[in-house]
Write an enzyme that holds these catalytic residues in place. Structure first.
Site, PDB file in Angstrom:
ATOM      1  N   HIS A  98      11.921  16.458  35.191  1.00 13.14           N
ATOM      2  CA  HIS A  98      13.290  16.385  35.695  1.00 13.14           C
ATOM      3  C   HIS A  98      13.285  16.392  37.224  1.00 13.14           C
ATOM      4  O   HIS A  98      12.418  17.021  37.848  1.00 13.14           O
ATOM      5  CB  HIS A  98      14.111  17.576  35.198  1.00 13.14           C
ATOM      6  N   GLU A 118      15.027  24.705  34.783  1.00 13.21           N
ATOM      7  CA  GLU A 118      15.398  25.349  33.520  1.00 13.21           C
ATOM      8  C   GLU A 118      14.426  26.463  33.183  1.00 13.21           C
ATOM      9  O   GLU A 118      13.395  26.644  33.830  1.00 13.21           O
ATOM     10  CB  GLU A 118      15.409  24.311  32.397  1.00 13.21           C
ATOM     11  N   HIS A 176       6.264  18.469  31.318  1.00 12.06           N
ATOM     12  CA  HIS A 176       6.235  19.389  30.178  1.00 12.06           C
ATOM     13  C   HIS A 176       6.530  18.648  28.886  1.00 12.06           C
ATOM     14  O   HIS A 176       7.048  17.528  28.882  1.00 12.06           O
ATOM     15  CB  HIS A 176       7.264  20.513  30.360  1.00 12.06           C
ATOM     16  N   ARG A 196      11.223  10.243  30.976  1.00 14.45           N
ATOM     17  CA  ARG A 196      10.154  10.260  29.984  1.00 14.45           C
ATOM     18  C   ARG A 196       8.918   9.574  30.543  1.00 14.45           C
ATOM     19  O   ARG A 196       8.994   8.476  31.078  1.00 14.45           O
ATOM     20  CB  ARG A 196      10.575   9.541  28.699  1.00 14.45           C
TER      21      ARG A 196
END
Length: 349
Positions: A98, A118, A176, A196
């Protein structure tokens, strides 16, 4: 306008890697037609289930929430800054990354222009559950491209086993993926921008491959020393409340509360807070009013609710999260009995 703790209705999001079972929180019949991967608890489409805004979507209501609801720190923000989800993976998620706020502002204005840092809390995990978090320290951009060409990207990431109660910090720029066999509660910036890198050659319903975003991913991905990590957690017992401090950064502070008896708490006028109930049942009481709570529910507590009480009917666990004032937070932690070493174990940059 009155202020009161208000429940939020979840929104169920199908994902190709999702699960047919939404236990223990939701009726699995909701996943009968297609697997559900995410249950959004504070998304723009999540409606208030109680309180003065009952029936209105959070995204619609947020611009009209007064300072008494949002708190002084967050007034004027265009949308609620925290997105909380449950994640139900039954296949591996794509290897992904991200962007940070600066990159998102410059390149993702149409998607909100917000980056995505996050953290994850493992509510449940099977014995073989694992995830991959951060690149191996010797991986270079060229090495990653070679791994992509050979469909062997996972070897470039650090593997971590997962058990219930584990927590992980995932700053923007950290590559991740999440494996099957776990239920996570995710706290993040309010953004859905994902790049992605590799998707295991999965196809959409029409037979097309899901799109990748390799150029953008390489723009934002962190190589060399990594900042994503398993969180140590700092535990403090205050009366009947067992509190585990997980992480605090400029975007969120997150704690786990566990208690088997009624506890008293108080909101802060600077920010609203969110309570995500993971187990147990009981009532939230404020003033002369009360409402029942149950597992799987998300509650928004306006900043000026002040004193409230959680009356439990059984042993209860909840996740509490809010947007902190990082200048005040060390003093608040000190007042709560944390020493300097404990405070430094919680704070993330």
């Amino acid at each position: 306008m009155s202020v009161s703790p208000s429940g939020l209705a979840p929104v169920f999001v199908p994902r190709i890697w999702g699960s047919r079972s939404l236990a223990p929180f939701f009726d699995s019949a909701l996943a009968a037609s297609e697997p559900i991967g995410e249950v959004w608890l504070t998304g723009d489409s999540c409606a208030f289930a109680s309180g003065p805004f009952r029936g209105r979507a959070l995204g619609e209501a947020w611009p009209y929430l007064p300072q008494e609801w949002t708190g002084t720190l967050l007034r004027g923000m265009p949308r609620i800054p925290l997105l909380v989800k449950f994640i139900f993976p039954e296949q591996k998620l794509s290897v992904q990354v991200h962007p940070n706020d600066e990159y998102a502002r410059q390149n993702e204005a149409a998607a909100g222009g917000t980056g995505k840092t996050e953290m994850w809390y493992a509510v449940e995990a099977r014995p073989d559950a694992e995830l991959r978090l951060g690149l191996q320290p010797d991986v270079t951009p060229e090495g990653l491209r070679q791994a992509l060409a050979g469909a062997d990207v996972e070897r470039c990431l650090s593997r971590l086993s997962v058990k219930a109660g584990d927590a992980f910090f995932v700053p923007a720029g950290t590559a991740h993926t999440i494996g099957p066999g776990m239920l996570l509660c995710e706290v993040q910036q309010h953004s859905d921008v994902t790049y992605r890198v590799f998707d295991f050659n999965r196809k959409n319903a029409d037979g097309s491959l899901r799109p990748l975003h390799i150029a953008q991913a390489l723009d934002v991905m962190r190589f060399g020393p990594q900042r994503g990590e398993k969180l140590p957690g700092v535990q403090i017992q205050t009366g009947s409340l067992h509190r585990t401090y997980l992480a605090a950064c400029s975007h969120f502070a997150t704690e786990i509360w566990e208690f088997a008896e009624t506890i008293d708490a108080k909101t802060c006028p600077e920010h609203f807070e969110l309570l995500i109930f993971l187990s147990g049942a009981g009532r939230i009481r404020w003033g002369s009013q009360s409402m029942p709570f149950n597992p799987g529910e998300a509650w928004m507590l306006p900043a000026t609710v002040g004193d409230y009480r959680l009356i439990t009917e059984s042993s209860t666990k909840l996740l509490r999260t809010y947007v902190p004032d990082l200048e005040r937070l060390p003093r608040e932690f000190a007042a709560e009995g944390l020493n300097e070493l404990q405070r430094s174990a919680i704070l993330r940059q």
